[in-house]
Each structure stands twice: as structure tokens, then as C-alpha cells.
Design a protein around this motif. Structure first.
Motif, PDB file in Angstrom:
ATOM      1  N   GLY A  31     -23.663  16.403 -46.096  1.00 60.56           N
ATOM      2  CA  GLY A  31     -24.382  16.477 -47.357  1.00 60.56           C
ATOM      3  C   GLY A  31     -24.701  17.915 -47.720  1.00 60.56           C
ATOM      4  N   TRP A  32     -24.799  18.160 -49.006  1.00 56.83           N
ATOM      5  CA  TRP A  32     -25.223  19.467 -49.519  1.00 56.83           C
ATOM      6  C   TRP A  32     -26.504  19.271 -50.332  1.00 56.83           C
ATOM      7  CZ3 TRP A  32     -23.133  24.110 -48.248  1.00 56.83           C
ATOM      8  CH2 TRP A  32     -21.861  24.122 -47.684  1.00 56.83           C
ATOM      9  N   PHE A  33     -27.476  20.093 -50.040  1.00 60.32           N
ATOM     10  CA  PHE A  33     -28.738  20.089 -50.768  1.00 60.32           C
ATOM     11  C   PHE A  33     -29.020  21.519 -51.220  1.00 60.32           C
ATOM     12  CE2 PHE A  33     -30.568  15.870 -49.813  1.00 60.32           C
ATOM     13  CZ  PHE A  33     -29.659  15.427 -48.877  1.00 60.32           C
ATOM     14  N   ARG A  34     -29.917  21.668 -52.172  1.00 61.14           N
ATOM     15  CA  ARG A  34     -30.284  23.016 -52.594  1.00 61.14           C
ATOM     16  C   ARG A  34     -31.778  23.065 -52.903  1.00 61.14           C
ATOM     17  NH1 ARG A  34     -27.227  23.261 -58.523  1.00 61.14           N
ATOM     18  NH2 ARG A  34     -28.611  21.779 -59.620  1.00 61.14           N
ATOM     19  N   GLN A  35     -32.318  24.256 -52.773  1.00 58.62           N
ATOM     20  CA  GLN A  35     -33.732  24.447 -53.056  1.00 58.62           C
ATOM     21  C   GLN A  35     -33.908  25.729 -53.850  1.00 58.62           C
ATOM     22  OE1 GLN A  35     -36.352  24.581 -49.620  1.00 58.62           O
ATOM     23  NE2 GLN A  35     -38.075  23.931 -50.876  1.00 58.62           N
ATOM     24  N   ALA A  36     -34.336  25.578 -55.078  1.00 56.65           N
ATOM     25  CA  ALA A  36     -34.645  26.729 -55.913  1.00 56.65           C
ATOM     26  C   ALA A  36     -36.056  27.207 -55.605  1.00 56.65           C
ATOM     27  CB  ALA A  36     -34.520  26.354 -57.388  1.00 56.65           C
ATOM     28  N   GLN A  37     -36.317  28.449 -55.906  1.00 59.55           N
ATOM     29  CA  GLN A  37     -37.618  29.023 -55.607  1.00 59.55           C
ATOM     30  C   GLN A  37     -38.724  28.236 -56.296  1.00 59.55           C
ATOM     31  OE1 GLN A  37     -37.866  33.183 -56.530  1.00 59.55           O
ATOM     32  NE2 GLN A  37     -39.744  33.468 -55.353  1.00 59.55           N
ATOM     33  N   GLY A  38     -39.701  27.824 -55.536  1.00 60.63           N
ATOM     34  CA  GLY A  38     -40.835  27.104 -56.081  1.00 60.63           C
ATOM     35  C   GLY A  38     -40.593  25.636 -56.340  1.00 60.63           C
ATOM     36  N   GLU A  42     -33.303  19.485 -53.302  1.00 59.38           N
ATOM     37  CA  GLU A  42     -32.689  18.354 -53.998  1.00 59.38           C
ATOM     38  C   GLU A  42     -31.257  18.153 -53.542  1.00 59.38           C
ATOM     39  OE1 GLU A  42     -32.562  19.098 -58.193  1.00 59.38           O
ATOM     40  OE2 GLU A  42     -31.135  20.756 -58.011  1.00 59.38           O
ATOM     41  N   PHE A  43     -30.807  16.931 -53.692  1.00 57.66           N
ATOM     42  CA  PHE A  43     -29.448  16.549 -53.321  1.00 57.66           C
ATOM     43  C   PHE A  43     -28.452  17.143 -54.303  1.00 57.66           C
ATOM     44  CE2 PHE A  43     -25.997  14.026 -51.855  1.00 57.66           C
ATOM     45  CZ  PHE A  43     -25.334  13.544 -52.968  1.00 57.66           C
ATOM     46  N   VAL A  44     -27.314  17.594 -53.765  1.00 57.77           N
ATOM     47  CA  VAL A  44     -26.244  18.126 -54.596  1.00 57.77           C
ATOM     48  C   VAL A  44     -24.985  17.272 -54.486  1.00 57.77           C
ATOM     49  CG1 VAL A  44     -24.707  20.104 -54.983  1.00 57.77           C
ATOM     50  CG2 VAL A  44     -27.119  20.481 -54.381  1.00 57.77           C
ATOM     51  N   ALA A  45     -24.526  17.067 -53.267  1.00 54.31           N
ATOM     52  CA  ALA A  45     -23.280  16.331 -53.064  1.00 54.31           C
ATOM     53  C   ALA A  45     -23.216  15.859 -51.620  1.00 54.31           C
ATOM     54  CB  ALA A  45     -22.069  17.206 -53.383  1.00 54.31           C
ATOM     55  N   ALA A  46     -22.379  14.874 -51.379  1.00 47.78           N
ATOM     56  CA  ALA A  46     -22.144  14.403 -50.023  1.00 47.78           C
ATOM     57  C   ALA A  46     -20.705  13.949 -49.905  1.00 47.78           C
ATOM     58  CB  ALA A  46     -23.088  13.252 -49.673  1.00 47.78           C
ATOM     59  N   SER A  98     -24.969   5.807 -45.506  1.00 48.79           N
ATOM     60  CA  SER A  98     -25.641   4.749 -46.252  1.00 48.79           C
ATOM     61  C   SER A  98     -25.333   4.953 -47.730  1.00 48.79           C
ATOM     62  CB  SER A  98     -27.160   4.815 -46.027  1.00 48.79           C
ATOM     63  OG  SER A  98     -27.831   3.977 -46.954  1.00 48.79           O
ATOM     64  N   ASP A  99     -24.843   3.926 -48.364  1.00 47.98           N
ATOM     65  CA  ASP A  99     -24.530   4.003 -49.794  1.00 47.98           C
ATOM     66  C   ASP A  99     -25.778   4.157 -50.649  1.00 47.98           C
ATOM     67  OD1 ASP A  99     -21.739   1.670 -49.649  1.00 47.98           O
ATOM     68  OD2 ASP A  99     -21.799   3.858 -49.456  1.00 47.98           O
ATOM     69  N   THR A 100     -26.934   3.861 -50.077  1.00 43.38           N
ATOM     70  CA  THR A 100     -28.175   3.949 -50.847  1.00 43.38           C
ATOM     71  C   THR A 100     -29.048   5.122 -50.435  1.00 43.38           C
ATOM     72  OG1 THR A 100     -29.265   2.427 -49.309  1.00 43.38           O
ATOM     73  CG2 THR A 100     -28.207   1.464 -51.246  1.00 43.38           C
ATOM     74  N   GLU A 101     -28.649   5.833 -49.366  1.00 43.22           N
ATOM     75  CA  GLU A 101     -29.503   6.910 -48.876  1.00 43.22           C
ATOM     76  C   GLU A 101     -28.776   8.240 -48.721  1.00 43.22           C
ATOM     77  OE1 GLU A 101     -32.521   4.063 -46.265  1.00 43.22           O
ATOM     78  OE2 GLU A 101     -31.369   5.646 -45.296  1.00 43.22           O
ATOM     79  N   TYR A 102     -27.543   8.345 -49.218  1.00 46.10           N
ATOM     80  CA  TYR A 102     -26.793   9.576 -49.021  1.00 46.10           C
ATOM     81  C   TYR A 102     -27.473  10.770 -49.702  1.00 46.10           C
ATOM     82  CZ  TYR A 102     -25.161   8.377 -53.696  1.00 46.10           C
ATOM     83  OH  TYR A 102     -25.097   8.040 -55.015  1.00 46.10           O
ATOM     84  N   ASN A 103     -28.347  10.515 -50.653  1.00 49.66           N
ATOM     85  CA  ASN A 103     -29.032  11.593 -51.365  1.00 49.66           C
ATOM     86  C   ASN A 103     -30.440  11.830 -50.827  1.00 49.66           C
ATOM     87  OD1 ASN A 103     -29.965   9.147 -52.268  1.00 49.66           O
ATOM     88  ND2 ASN A 103     -30.262   9.815 -54.376  1.00 49.66           N
ATOM     89  N   ILE A 104     -30.738  11.272 -49.683  1.00 52.19           N
ATOM     90  CA  ILE A 104     -32.071  11.399 -49.090  1.00 52.19           C
ATOM     91  C   ILE A 104     -31.981  12.217 -47.815  1.00 52.19           C
ATOM     92  CG2 ILE A 104     -34.023  10.149 -48.123  1.00 52.19           C
ATOM     93  CD1 ILE A 104     -33.277   7.812 -49.920  1.00 52.19           C
ATOM     94  N   GLU A 105     -32.860  13.174 -47.654  1.00 49.11           N
ATOM     95  CA  GLU A 105     -32.800  14.086 -46.513  1.00 49.11           C
ATOM     96  C   GLU A 105     -32.892  13.374 -45.175  1.00 49.11           C
ATOM     97  OE1 GLU A 105     -35.151  17.668 -48.872  1.00 49.11           O
ATOM     98  OE2 GLU A 105     -35.274  17.525 -46.695  1.00 49.11           O
ATOM     99  N   SER A 106     -33.632  12.311 -45.096  1.00 46.92           N
ATOM    100  CA  SER A 106     -33.857  11.633 -43.820  1.00 46.92           C
ATOM    101  C   SER A 106     -32.594  11.006 -43.250  1.00 46.92           C
ATOM    102  CB  SER A 106     -34.946  10.568 -43.972  1.00 46.92           C
ATOM    103  OG  SER A 106     -34.573   9.608 -44.948  1.00 46.92           O
TER     104      SER A 106
END
Length: 121
Positions: A31-38, A42-46, A98-106
Motif C-alpha cells: 500500500g501507498w499512503f501519504r501525509q501532508a504537513q498538518g 491518507e490512502f493513495v493506492a494499493a 481485504s477488499d474492504t480494508e485495503y485503504n486502512i492503515e491497520s
């Protein structure tokens, strides 16, 4: 498994950059996630082990993933970049999909250190 993210940098709006996520062992689902300053991360792609990919609405059509099985590396190919794409990008690995959790960090158990992408003229 340890993950090493690389490839970030300064890019002009409309430009492209490819991020790389190298795994020390056999990678599973990435998975790829990103975090902007402040802001929150958030999820980007998996991309699943079989190569099938899913994307956040904000990047669909502009970003793509590619998996190099021989090099144990997953690429995030980013095109038509916008200033809003500026963030630290993280790759992560999950052993189970998981088809329902691929965008969740856990869902992800291993994380890389992050690489900065700055989109600015």
C-alpha cells in the motif's frame, strides 16, 4: 520484512515522478499512503500480490502501480502532479488482503520510512 521507500523530490506541477518501495524479503500486498504537513495520513493506492491495483479517487487516472517481482520492488508512478500531491509518501506491506480494508492503515504490518514529494514551480 523491511521496506525502503525512495524516489521523491521536487517536481513542477504537471510533472511526473516514480517512487520505489524495495522489500528485504518477499513482498506481499503493498500500500501507498501519504501525509501532508498538518494533515492526517491518507490512502493513495494499493497493489495486491497478483498485480491488481486500487486507487484513491484523488489520484485515479494520474497514478499507477507496477510490481517488479525479481527485484522485490513496487513502483508508484505519479503523473500530472498537482501542488496538492505534496506530502511524505509511505509504502507499507500487508500479509493478508481485504477488499474492504485495503485503504486502512491497520491492514498493513510493515512500513517504510517515507519519501518527500514536493510539487511546486
Amino acid at each position: 520484512v523491511q521496506l525502503q521507500a525512495s524516489g521523491g523530490g521536487l517536481v513542477q506541477p504537471g510533472g511526473s515522478v516514480t517512487l520505489n518501495c524495495a522489500a528485504s524479503g518477499r513482498p506481499f500486498h503493498t500500500g501507498w499512503f501519504r501525509q501532508a504537513q498538518g494533515q492526517e495520513r491518507e490512502f493513495v493506492a494499493a497493489v495486491a500480490w497478483n498485480g491488481s491495483s486500487v486507487y484513491a479517487d484523488s489520484v485515479r487516472g494520474r497514478f499507477a502501480t507496477a510490481r517488479d517481482y525479481a527485484k522485490r520492488t513496487v513502483h508508484l508512478i505519479m503523473r500530472n502532479l498537482k501542488p496538492g500531491d505534496t506530502a511524505i509518501y509511505y509504502c507499507a506491506e500487508a500479509r493478508l488482503w481485504s477488499d474492504t480494508e485495503y485503504n486502512i492503515e491497520s491492514m498493513y504490518s510493515s512500513w517504510g520510512q517515507g519519501t518527500q514529494v514536493t510539487v511546486s514551480s
